[in-house]
Write an enzyme that holds these catalytic residues in place. Structure first.
Site, PDB file in Angstrom:
ATOM      1  N   LYS A 242      -7.007  -8.142  -4.842  1.00  0.00           N
ATOM      2  CA  LYS A 242      -5.754  -8.608  -5.458  1.00  0.00           C
ATOM      3  C   LYS A 242      -4.552  -8.363  -4.554  1.00  0.00           C
ATOM      4  O   LYS A 242      -3.585  -9.126  -4.574  1.00  0.00           O
ATOM      5  CB  LYS A 242      -5.559  -7.994  -6.841  1.00  0.00           C
ATOM      6  CG  LYS A 242      -5.162  -6.516  -6.869  1.00  0.00           C
ATOM      7  CD  LYS A 242      -3.695  -6.311  -7.177  1.00  0.00           C
ATOM      8  CE  LYS A 242      -3.180  -5.079  -6.469  1.00  0.00           C
ATOM      9  NZ  LYS A 242      -3.158  -3.855  -7.209  1.00  0.00           N
TER      10      LYS A 242
ATOM     11  N   ALA B  65      -1.053  14.761  -6.835  1.00  0.00           N
ATOM     12  CA  ALA B  65       0.109  14.965  -7.703  1.00  0.00           C
ATOM     13  C   ALA B  65       1.280  14.057  -7.322  1.00  0.00           C
ATOM     14  O   ALA B  65       2.443  14.390  -7.514  1.00  0.00           O
ATOM     15  CB  ALA B  65       0.527  16.430  -7.690  1.00  0.00           C
TER      16      ALA B  65
ATOM     17  N   ARG C 153      -1.205  19.177  -3.096  1.00  0.00           N
ATOM     18  CA  ARG C 153      -1.068  19.960  -1.871  1.00  0.00           C
ATOM     19  C   ARG C 153       0.266  20.711  -1.809  1.00  0.00           C
ATOM     20  O   ARG C 153       0.345  21.801  -1.268  1.00  0.00           O
ATOM     21  CB  ARG C 153      -1.104  19.021  -0.647  1.00  0.00           C
ATOM     22  CG  ARG C 153      -2.480  18.700  -0.164  1.00  0.00           C
ATOM     23  CD  ARG C 153      -2.441  17.786   1.073  1.00  0.00           C
ATOM     24  NE  ARG C 153      -3.569  16.852   1.037  1.00  0.00           N
ATOM     25  CZ  ARG C 153      -4.808  17.177   1.366  1.00  0.00           C
ATOM     26  NH1 ARG C 153      -5.105  18.390   1.774  1.00  0.00           N
ATOM     27  NH2 ARG C 153      -5.783  16.286   1.299  1.00  0.00           N
TER      28      ARG C 153
END
Lengths: 333, 333
Positions: free
Chosen positions: B189, B9, B32
């Site tokens: 990259k 999140a 969490r």
């Protein structure tokens, strides 16, 4: 040590002349303006185009066309793309059959949709013709900042000759035998750079720019393939490299013009703010025609064409682009 | 309408959850932090990671792992790359044999040099595993700015399922069956972005950056080819696209870290100024090893490796790079 003549004493021609001089060649720079040429010969500066920068003392300049052509058999062209045909028609008697012609021009001749080397061959007939292209902004290259380029010619031998002519410790020149792919990539990049500028003007960030750059180059690659040239040239210095440099530079005319269009939605306002010729605007229509001729879908390029010809607003063009069904991400098929 | 669980999140996981919700799915976001999850459920914001941005009201969140796994059979992973293995080892009992796992992680596991989907398979065994990747900076995507991405999976069928799961009017998702090429491109990259940052710190402009980007991606393409994956993935959204977005963003950690190294010549100073983990620094050594294992020459990546391990100064590394003989510009050979 070779002798080389550079035609065109603007920022780009003067920078190319410096690179060639740094690479150990004896270089004569030809230009139209008596003042500019006299200044290069006497004070080794070209204040009109390069500010206070000092050019190599070994570099000499002339306005005398006969002297310029007599000086060498290697002619590097750094004149405006859309003036190439009329200039060469005028200069035709001076060219020797044995001379090598190197085009540093990027663009498509609008009236004929020809690439620059096609125009050269159309006017002058068969010659040893090569190009040098890549992400080379004059104002950085003249400061000898590290840069890469591609020398492309019909044969590896000629491409290597051109590479050896130009390479210096700060200028890495690769070779290619795909003249058409390198020229198409270099010409079409201005249209994609315009698309990127428009997205910036609309307030979008790196994600949108990266999508337009990547999918735009995908279109360039497919256009190259449809013409029988190497689609991977679009992923090289002539394509991806040049486009990234153009989009990154706030000085790029294509990007700047696009920003005004994206911000105001008005081509008229953009023309007012950016008074000079903008290659991407001039050639968008020609590139769309080139694509249609070979039946290749080019939604990013078409979107630019529709904005430039005032058929769609930037918002409507972007929405249309986002609605196209996504399929497999293939670079060349 | 599908049910999807997003794990993680932070800014990225919350953004992915919003995209999936906008795409019409029923989405549960697992995190969490009790505080973050409660805030998402009550005020539909995630101020710690996304400022004042309002998330879709339909989006719900939980800290309950059992609930998260029970909610759906499609698990989108948005947790830190270097914590993937230990996290999955802990979560292993929750996974069902029929579940689909979508990795949104970019990186190489330093200790094993494994790609993210390799780590997933190594810990969990055979599953339907796919990735979604591309030039998607969270702070722009969360504002619903137009962006492109690639959904890659071992089969076209699974890739299309993932594409359909994620696509919205502002998120164009292409498909690919080259998971390895897309993952390698996305991981490497960060090393090239570090090189670009170093060149900016050294005072160089667009020409140098464009050379490093183009030649760096050429190295990625050759690495992909040597591993039997599609070198053209490097020229797509996962490679070129993602790199261009990273290099363009002043917020990119790789670029910022590189700029300090280029400006000061000191890794210690850069570590001091950029306190967080920098993926390109962490993985440069692993990528050089991957390249050596398959015998591919990667001068740009090696230069970064030598700077990061303090064997060479930025100046010495760049000079070494510029001295390498240039040959034909081939994207994949």
């Amino acid at each position: 040590m070779s002798k080389v003549t550079v035609f065109g004493a603007g920022a780009w021609g003067s920078t190319m002349a410096q690179v060639l001089s740094d690479a150990g060649n004896e270089v004569l720079l030809w230009g139209r303006s008596e003042d500019v040429i006299a200044e290069i010969n006497t004070s080794h500066t070209n204040t009109k185009y390069l500010g206070a920068h000092t050019l190599p003392h070994a570099l000499t300049a002339t306005t005398d066309l006969q002297q310029a052509f007599d000086f060498s058999e290697t002619y590097v062209l750094a004149i405006p793309a859309q003036q190439l045909r009329t200039t060469l028609q005028e200069w035709k008697p001076f060219f020797k059959p044995t001379s090598t012609i190197v085009s540093t021009l990027k663009g498509i001749e609008i009236s004929t949709q020809m690439r620059m080397t096609e125009v050269i061959e159309d006017v002058l007939g068969s010659h040893k013709i090569a190009i040098i292209t890549g992400p080379n902004l004059a104002d950085e290259l003249v400061l000898r900042q590290p840069a890469g380029a591609v020398a492309a010619a019909p044969t590896t031998e000629l491409a290597e000759t051109i590479r050896d002519l130009f390479r210096t410790p700060y200028y890495r020149v690769y070779t290619s035998v795909d003249v058409m792919g390198c020229e198409l990539s270099g010409a079409i990049k201005s249209v994609i750079a315009l698309a990127v500028g428009i997205s910036i003007g609309m307030g979008y960030g790196e994600n949108t720019q990266a999508m337009l750059i990547t999918r735009g180059l995908n279109e360039v690659a497919r256009l190259c393939a449809a013409h029988g040239s190497d689609p991977l040239s679009a992923a090289g210095l002539a394509g991806m490299g040049d486009l990234v440099a153009s989009c990154g530079s706030p000085l790029s005319r294509n990007r700047t013009f696009g920003e005004v269009v994206g911000r105001t939605g008005s081509m008229a306002k953009a023309r007012e703010e950016v008074a000079k010729t903008v290659e991407g605007v001039a050639s968008a229509g020609a590139v769309v025609e080139i694509a249609h001729r070979v039946g290749v879908e080019v939604p990013v390029i078409e979107a630019v064409g529709e904005i430039v010809s005032e058929q769609l607003s930037p918002e409507a063009a972007l929405q249309k682009l986002m609605e196209i069904t996504t399929k497999a991400e293939n670079f060349i098929r």
